[in-house]
Design a protein around this motif. Sequence first.
Motif, short mmCIF file in Angstrom:
data_model
loop_
_atom_site.label_atom_id
_atom_site.label_comp_id
_atom_site.label_asym_id
_atom_site.label_seq_id
_atom_site.Cartn_x
_atom_site.Cartn_y
_atom_site.Cartn_z
N ALA A 141 1.53 -1.18 0.15
CA ALA A 141 -0.05 0.04 0.11
C ALA A 141 0.86 1.00 0.14
O ALA A 141 0.60 2.31 -0.84
CB ALA A 141 -1.08 0.19 1.45
N ALA A 142 1.78 1.34 0.68
CA ALA A 142 3.00 2.63 0.86
C ALA A 142 3.59 2.47 -0.98
O ALA A 142 4.99 3.73 -1.45
CB ALA A 142 4.42 2.60 1.70
N GLY A 143 3.87 1.26 -1.40
CA GLY A 143 4.57 1.70 -2.77
C GLY A 143 5.53 1.29 -2.89
O GLY A 143 6.86 1.25 -3.47
N LEU A 144 6.10 0.26 -1.36
CA LEU A 144 7.81 -0.49 -1.92
C LEU A 144 7.12 -1.52 -2.18
O LEU A 144 8.81 -2.46 -2.00
CB LEU A 144 7.99 -0.65 -0.34
CG LEU A 144 7.97 1.04 0.87
CD1 LEU A 144 8.54 0.96 2.77
CD2 LEU A 144 8.46 1.97 0.08
N ALA A 145 6.28 -2.06 -2.91
CA ALA A 145 6.38 -4.10 -3.29
C ALA A 145 7.59 -3.22 -4.10
O ALA A 145 8.48 -4.43 -4.62
CB ALA A 145 5.44 -3.79 -3.69
N PRO A 146 8.05 -2.82 -5.43
CA PRO A 146 9.25 -2.91 -6.27
C PRO A 146 10.39 -3.48 -5.00
O PRO A 146 11.36 -4.02 -6.35
CB PRO A 146 9.62 -1.37 -7.03
CG PRO A 146 7.95 -1.01 -6.61
CD PRO A 146 7.36 -1.02 -5.27
N HIS A 147 10.77 -3.03 -4.31
CA HIS A 147 12.38 -2.35 -3.18
C HIS A 147 12.28 -3.92 -2.58
O HIS A 147 12.70 -4.80 -2.50
CB HIS A 147 12.44 -1.54 -2.11
CG HIS A 147 13.75 -1.53 -1.51
ND1 HIS A 147 13.10 -2.44 0.07
CD2 HIS A 147 14.82 -1.73 -1.50
CE1 HIS A 147 14.44 -2.44 0.20
NE2 HIS A 147 15.01 -1.77 -0.27
N GLY A 148 10.98 -4.38 -1.82
CA GLY A 148 10.77 -5.54 -1.47
C GLY A 148 10.61 -6.40 -2.07
O GLY A 148 11.81 -8.06 -1.96
N LEU A 149 10.20 -6.48 -3.70
CA LEU A 149 10.23 -8.11 -4.61
C LEU A 149 11.43 -7.82 -5.13
O LEU A 149 12.14 -9.01 -5.68
CB LEU A 149 9.18 -7.62 -5.71
CG LEU A 149 7.94 -7.38 -5.91
CD1 LEU A 149 7.27 -6.82 -6.54
CD2 LEU A 149 7.51 -8.65 -5.05
N ALA A 150 12.86 -6.71 -5.46
CA ALA A 150 14.04 -6.82 -5.47
C ALA A 150 14.82 -7.61 -4.41
O ALA A 150 15.58 -8.51 -4.91
CB ALA A 150 14.40 -5.70 -5.88
N VAL A 151 14.11 -7.38 -3.59
CA VAL A 151 14.59 -8.02 -2.14
C VAL A 151 14.72 -10.30 -2.13
O VAL A 151 15.19 -10.33 -2.02
CB VAL A 151 14.81 -8.12 -0.81
CG1 VAL A 151 14.67 -8.16 0.54
CG2 VAL A 151 15.39 -5.90 -0.66
N THR A 152 12.75 -9.92 -2.82
CA THR A 152 12.97 -10.92 -2.38
C THR A 152 13.40 -11.64 -3.63
O THR A 152 13.79 -13.03 -3.79
CB THR A 152 11.37 -11.30 -2.92
OG1 THR A 152 10.49 -10.88 -1.87
CG2 THR A 152 10.84 -12.95 -3.58
N ASP A 153 13.87 -11.18 -4.82
CA ASP A 153 14.62 -11.36 -6.12
C ASP A 153 15.69 -12.46 -5.64
O ASP A 153 16.45 -12.99 -6.08
CB ASP A 153 14.96 -10.86 -6.87
CG ASP A 153 13.80 -10.51 -8.12
OD1 ASP A 153 13.18 -11.79 -8.70
OD2 ASP A 153 13.63 -9.44 -8.57
N VAL A 154 17.05 -11.26 -5.10
CA VAL A 154 18.46 -11.68 -4.29
C VAL A 154 18.35 -12.59 -3.67
O VAL A 154 19.00 -14.24 -3.48
CB VAL A 154 18.85 -10.58 -3.55
CG1 VAL A 154 19.80 -11.15 -3.12
CG2 VAL A 154 18.58 -9.60 -4.33
N ILE A 155 16.79 -12.86 -2.05
CA ILE A 155 17.15 -14.57 -1.64
C ILE A 155 17.06 -15.59 -2.25
O ILE A 155 17.18 -17.04 -2.23
CB ILE A 155 15.63 -14.12 -1.34
CG1 ILE A 155 15.81 -12.87 0.51
CG2 ILE A 155 15.41 -14.86 0.50
CD1 ILE A 155 14.96 -12.24 1.08
N VAL A 156 15.72 -15.48 -3.42
CA VAL A 156 15.61 -17.11 -3.97
C VAL A 156 16.48 -17.01 -5.32
O VAL A 156 17.13 -17.97 -5.25
CB VAL A 156 13.87 -15.91 -4.94
CG1 VAL A 156 14.02 -17.70 -5.71
CG2 VAL A 156 12.86 -16.19 -4.21
#
Length: 345
Positions: free
Chosen positions: A166-181
């Motif tokens: 909701a805060a518009g932070l999805a791009p950052h969070g998804l990029a972190v998930t990309d690295v973790i995966v």
Amino acid sequence: MYDNSNDDHEDTARDQAGQPPADSAAPGAASGPPSDSGDRTESAGQDAVKGSDSKQDTSIPALLETPAAPRKLASTARTRGHLMLTLSRVRIATATQLAAVVTNTGLGVGYALRGLRDLRALGLVDHGQHGREKVWHLTAAGQRAVAEGGDVVMRPHAATGERAIAAGLAPHGLAVTDVIVAWGGPILDWEVEVDHTIDKVRRVVSDAVLYRPGRGAEVEFLELDRFTMSMSRLALKLRAYEAYSQATYFEGERGTIGSTKSLWRQRYPDSALFPVVRLVLAGSDDITALDRRATALQQRIQGIKLRVDVAALPSLLQRPSNEWTWRQIGQSDEQAQTHARRWAA
């Protein structure tokens, strides 16, 4: 085997209205045309959770079978448990990212989607929207279910991924998930948004922490920059890690003879050295531009008493993690060892 096709128009309309999906199709039945979510067909015989311990029961069956489901469930309790544990570690993820964790090949997006639809019908997960993609997260009930399952320790009052989306932070969070995966290994070794308090006014929040021994420490810190921070603020965050590495506390009763100890060792007592900070630069596909940003940052933090490695996300995603190369822009391991010996003396 259940049909693995993507959402039909009726399911999509229900999702947008916040209603549970319609009944699953019977085995072998065809479903509607593909949606815009980029879902792909499930590969047969997918094995659950890449890198997981086969002896560990991560199905959380009692928690997921107890609620009365509004429709027949199309996934196994084990699949649903793996999806929930993954979301508890990364906070937000797309179905494609989740499939890369809960299947060996990462091709079984439909396999993951069936489990996600079931969990949504049970009120344990939900999704927001980022562009044309659905971004999945645990609900408050889902967080409680994972905590009660006992496989991971959930932080008290931890926010759900819904707030970040909701805060518009999805791009950052998804990029972190990309690295973790892409990093691989057991997903339970990860935790995101980890707060390290320095004192009453200072703290540094790691984008993620990898709880896996390496380079003289029991963990590694992960930071991700998407070109959204100024060079000054990015340098300041690394300096905050340096302040955390140098912070001390006094152990002993007031007025007695005690000792001064490193603050970070309270949290990571099995580390011989302060953990390395792995900085991933993203937000652009231009690797040359990201390398220039790394060079500029290195000049800003010259002389920092901290181990910092940097790499461009596009470069990392091009090869398996055991072939990743990192550029050192802070202390070397040898310098950190020398500093640690001086402190011990």
